[in-house]
Design a protein around this motif. Sequence first.
Motif, PDB file in Angstrom:
ATOM      1  N   LEU A  68       6.181   7.364  -0.196  1.00  0.00           N
ATOM      2  CA  LEU A  68       6.207   7.037  -1.616  1.00  0.00           C
ATOM      3  C   LEU A  68       5.594   5.664  -1.902  1.00  0.00           C
ATOM      4  CD1 LEU A  68       7.318   8.395  -4.218  1.00  0.00           C
ATOM      5  CD2 LEU A  68       9.359   6.988  -3.952  1.00  0.00           C
ATOM      6  N   LEU A  69       5.903   4.665  -1.029  1.00  0.00           N
ATOM      7  CA  LEU A  69       5.538   3.277  -1.310  1.00  0.00           C
ATOM      8  C   LEU A  69       4.461   2.705  -0.389  1.00  0.00           C
ATOM      9  CD1 LEU A  69       9.185   1.926  -1.738  1.00  0.00           C
ATOM     10  CD2 LEU A  69       7.627   2.631  -3.560  1.00  0.00           C
ATOM     11  N   ARG A  70       4.305   3.285   0.796  1.00  0.00           N
ATOM     12  CA  ARG A  70       3.352   2.852   1.816  1.00  0.00           C
ATOM     13  C   ARG A  70       3.726   1.524   2.472  1.00  0.00           C
ATOM     14  NH1 ARG A  70      -2.538   2.506   0.330  1.00  0.00           N
ATOM     15  NH2 ARG A  70      -2.682   2.574   2.610  1.00  0.00           N
ATOM     16  N   ARG A  71       4.820   0.917   2.118  1.00  0.00           N
ATOM     17  CA  ARG A  71       5.210  -0.377   2.673  1.00  0.00           C
ATOM     18  C   ARG A  71       6.408  -0.202   3.606  1.00  0.00           C
ATOM     19  NH1 ARG A  71       2.740  -1.488  -2.062  1.00  0.00           N
ATOM     20  NH2 ARG A  71       1.775  -3.554  -2.354  1.00  0.00           N
ATOM     21  N   PRO A  72       6.246  -0.389   4.922  1.00  0.00           N
ATOM     22  CA  PRO A  72       7.341  -0.131   5.864  1.00  0.00           C
ATOM     23  C   PRO A  72       8.507  -1.111   5.735  1.00  0.00           C
ATOM     24  CG  PRO A  72       5.440  -1.065   6.993  1.00  0.00           C
ATOM     25  CD  PRO A  72       4.988  -0.746   5.614  1.00  0.00           C
ATOM     26  N   ALA A  73       8.247  -2.376   5.393  1.00  0.00           N
ATOM     27  CA  ALA A  73       9.346  -3.339   5.267  1.00  0.00           C
ATOM     28  C   ALA A  73      10.273  -2.947   4.118  1.00  0.00           C
ATOM     29  CB  ALA A  73       8.801  -4.752   5.061  1.00  0.00           C
ATOM     30  N   LEU A 145       6.038  -9.637   0.803  1.00  0.00           N
ATOM     31  CA  LEU A 145       5.857 -10.083   2.176  1.00  0.00           C
ATOM     32  C   LEU A 145       5.222  -9.033   3.085  1.00  0.00           C
ATOM     33  CD1 LEU A 145       9.203 -12.007   2.857  1.00  0.00           C
ATOM     34  CD2 LEU A 145       6.907 -12.999   2.862  1.00  0.00           C
ATOM     35  N   ASP A 146       5.437  -7.766   2.797  1.00  0.00           N
ATOM     36  CA  ASP A 146       5.040  -6.704   3.715  1.00  0.00           C
ATOM     37  C   ASP A 146       3.521  -6.711   3.947  1.00  0.00           C
ATOM     38  OD1 ASP A 146       4.782  -4.432   5.221  1.00  0.00           O
ATOM     39  OD2 ASP A 146       6.130  -3.236   3.976  1.00  0.00           O
ATOM     40  N   PRO A 147       3.079  -6.950   5.200  1.00  0.00           N
ATOM     41  CA  PRO A 147       1.635  -7.025   5.459  1.00  0.00           C
ATOM     42  C   PRO A 147       0.982  -5.683   5.764  1.00  0.00           C
ATOM     43  CG  PRO A 147       2.826  -7.595   7.446  1.00  0.00           C
ATOM     44  CD  PRO A 147       3.872  -7.287   6.398  1.00  0.00           C
ATOM     45  N   PHE A 148       1.794  -4.621   5.918  1.00  0.00           N
ATOM     46  CA  PHE A 148       1.257  -3.338   6.376  1.00  0.00           C
ATOM     47  C   PHE A 148       1.144  -2.346   5.228  1.00  0.00           C
ATOM     48  CE2 PHE A 148       3.575  -5.129  10.041  1.00  0.00           C
ATOM     49  CZ  PHE A 148       2.520  -5.251  10.933  1.00  0.00           C
ATOM     50  N   ARG A 149       0.194  -1.423   5.387  1.00  0.00           N
ATOM     51  CA  ARG A 149       0.067  -0.284   4.485  1.00  0.00           C
ATOM     52  C   ARG A 149      -0.127   0.955   5.350  1.00  0.00           C
ATOM     53  NH1 ARG A 149       1.406  -4.005   2.187  1.00  0.00           N
ATOM     54  NH2 ARG A 149       0.661  -4.938   0.242  1.00  0.00           N
ATOM     55  N   ILE A 150       0.723   1.935   5.184  1.00  0.00           N
ATOM     56  CA  ILE A 150       0.670   3.146   5.999  1.00  0.00           C
ATOM     57  C   ILE A 150       0.232   4.308   5.121  1.00  0.00           C
ATOM     58  CG2 ILE A 150       2.025   4.755   7.402  1.00  0.00           C
ATOM     59  CD1 ILE A 150       3.773   2.422   8.219  1.00  0.00           C
ATOM     60  N   PRO A 154       0.283  10.963   7.025  1.00  0.00           N
ATOM     61  CA  PRO A 154       1.014  10.881   8.298  1.00  0.00           C
ATOM     62  C   PRO A 154       2.505  10.631   8.113  1.00  0.00           C
ATOM     63  CG  PRO A 154      -1.017   9.603   8.401  1.00  0.00           C
ATOM     64  CD  PRO A 154      -0.846  10.008   6.980  1.00  0.00           C
ATOM     65  N   ALA A 155       2.866   9.808   7.118  1.00  0.00           N
ATOM     66  CA  ALA A 155       4.286   9.540   6.864  1.00  0.00           C
ATOM     67  C   ALA A 155       5.004  10.822   6.447  1.00  0.00           C
ATOM     68  CB  ALA A 155       4.438   8.473   5.791  1.00  0.00           C
ATOM     69  N   LEU A 156       4.363  11.605   5.592  1.00  0.00           N
ATOM     70  CA  LEU A 156       4.960  12.858   5.146  1.00  0.00           C
ATOM     71  C   LEU A 156       5.114  13.825   6.323  1.00  0.00           C
ATOM     72  CD1 LEU A 156       5.982  14.628   2.841  1.00  0.00           C
ATOM     73  CD2 LEU A 156       3.607  15.342   2.426  1.00  0.00           C
ATOM     74  N   ALA A 157       4.114  13.865   7.207  1.00  0.00           N
ATOM     75  CA  ALA A 157       4.193  14.749   8.374  1.00  0.00           C
ATOM     76  C   ALA A 157       5.349  14.330   9.290  1.00  0.00           C
ATOM     77  CB  ALA A 157       2.868  14.720   9.132  1.00  0.00           C
ATOM     78  N   CYS A 158       5.527  13.036   9.481  1.00  0.00           N
ATOM     79  CA  CYS A 158       6.633  12.546  10.315  1.00  0.00           C
ATOM     80  C   CYS A 158       7.992  12.867   9.681  1.00  0.00           C
ATOM     81  CB  CYS A 158       6.491  11.047  10.527  1.00  0.00           C
ATOM     82  SG  CYS A 158       5.102  10.569  11.577  1.00  0.00           S
ATOM     83  N   LYS A 159       8.055  12.738   8.354  1.00  0.00           N
ATOM     84  CA  LYS A 159       9.314  13.082   7.677  1.00  0.00           C
ATOM     85  C   LYS A 159       9.663  14.550   7.882  1.00  0.00           C
ATOM     86  CE  LYS A 159      11.113  14.159   3.174  1.00  0.00           C
ATOM     87  NZ  LYS A 159      10.786  14.400   1.766  1.00  0.00           N
ATOM     88  N   LEU A 160       8.691  15.426   7.722  1.00  0.00           N
ATOM     89  CA  LEU A 160       8.933  16.863   7.896  1.00  0.00           C
ATOM     90  C   LEU A 160       9.305  17.192   9.341  1.00  0.00           C
ATOM     91  CD1 LEU A 160       6.054  18.332   5.692  1.00  0.00           C
ATOM     92  CD2 LEU A 160       8.494  18.162   5.141  1.00  0.00           C
ATOM     93  N   ALA A 161       8.700  16.475  10.291  1.00  0.00           N
ATOM     94  CA  ALA A 161       9.047  16.697  11.696  1.00  0.00           C
ATOM     95  C   ALA A 161      10.491  16.309  11.974  1.00  0.00           C
ATOM     96  CB  ALA A 161       8.092  15.903  12.595  1.00  0.00           C
TER      97      ALA A 161
END
Length: 570
Positions: A68-73, A145-150, A154-161
């Motif tokens: 939803l947000l792409r920010r892991p932190a 602060l969050d420096p990453f963008r995902i 792939p995040a959706l695929a991991c959630k479904l897994a």
Amino acid sequence: MASASNPGPSATPAVLASVAALGIWRLLAVAAPHVAALALMYETETDFGSRLSFLLAWGILNFFWIALLRRPALSGALSLTMVVVLVLLSRLKHDVVQMTVNFIDLMMIDRDTVAFLFTIFPNLRWSVIGAGLVTLPLMYALWWLDPFRIRRLPALACKLACLAALVFYSAYHPDEAWRGYYDDGYLSKFFRSGVTAVSDFVQYGFMESAAATNERLNMPLVDACHPAGRRPNIIMIHDESSFDIRAAQGIKVPPGYGSHFKSWDGKERTFLAESNGGPSWFTEYNVLAGLSSRSFGRFAYFVTRIASGRVERGLPLALRRCGYETMSLYPAYGGFMGARSFQQTTGVERFLDSHDLGAKDVEPDSFFYDKALRLMGERTPNKPLFTFIYLGANHFPWETRFRPDLLPNWRAPGNVASIDEYLRRQAMSAEQYKAFLAGLKKNFPGEPFLIVRYGDHQPEFAPNLLEPGLDEGAIGKKLDAYDPRLYATYYAIDAVNFEPVKSEAVMDTIDGPYLPLVIQEAAGIPLDPSFAEQKQIMLRCNGIFYGCKDGVEARRLNRLLINAGMIHGL
């Protein structure tokens, strides 16, 4: 010989340089929620299966927010916040009803439920406001602060897994229902209960019923009710959390304790509730619909919501058929657990909640008795009235002293403070009930009244008093098996200017769903076909309903009511 070429910079300094560029605080913002979640897992989950479920649930939450947000932190922080809130709510629920939060409880959360909690726990409102003031700026800081963008896919695929793995494990190794009584495993039990709840709904629907049958009930005719003699006004009183505490060993009680549980004939009778510790709406369903909340299985916790508009059978409807007006006085908001809609479905014509009655927070029994006396005086002349009075003064918590001004001469018997407060509130109830009877005699001289009281469930501390040698897991197994010792309260029949009719249905011990039948029999009201059929079940099963023949009789009656059109949409 040529000299060796100078090697490039090593990988380690390059990595360190990258870390330095990102900033240690930004990396900590990403890692901290996961470290905290691992610590929480080892603190609250007790075995391999529950920890595996925790990790899969944690993955589902994180990857949902990342997609939803792409920010892991920020996603980790939001996931951790949800888990912490779940743990706190589970501990609160366990303190009240000895069970942790499960997936089905999501359907209980609404404005009126929250308002009810704020009434019972007035400091909770400020805790929520304070948490919001701290959390919102923190979430904004993490966003910055969050420096990453995902990437989202792939995040959706991991959630479904993670979801598929959790569903597979929960189906292969389902969590035992009695583990809900353990004060641990909050996140794992919550997510695994979601799998089993969906599976149960697909297989059975909301309510158990027997397979289709050719048996039919005759629909009651509106003008077919002709009781012998004068019809009494009927009052049913919901005595919150009340039972005879002398069932536990070593409890000191004040002089005269126990007379409140006796009926007009001097007998003490036992009422077997279907809940323990908190969910009064189970018993509300029992005594109004005359049916078992246990037929709803895992969905029983919101039985009144499900039954609203669907279970058109009950004591008020049966009495309206016999010319009664019907009224209910309710101590909370009418939307709480769908109370207003449910009671109207079962035949209550005039429903007055705490707002309608002008209640402020928790009111003593006398508040509702005084309101009932006034409202009874406004009824249609020469027409009998059914009044349901739902009391709430003996609701938890008992760690605080409720209205000490109403019983100034009280002397504590010498138990722990919470037990003595519970006994004090019972003494207040008994005293104010006597005043109510005096008010009936004074305000309505010569008019007949049948009054039936019942304890809706035992208080939350009762299982530990009744089974002092058992841990919470062993008590949970007894509760899950419906050990009658942990569900027994009382019911009592009183009368003013009326002699209750003797009936074989007025037994010394009854299951909660039989109370509407007992009331009609004691009042001399002819039974409609559905209650006549239920009386035969009662006599065959000696006062046991759902537990008779492992639920066969209850499922059969449900099917008959479905065929008769009294239950639909379930």
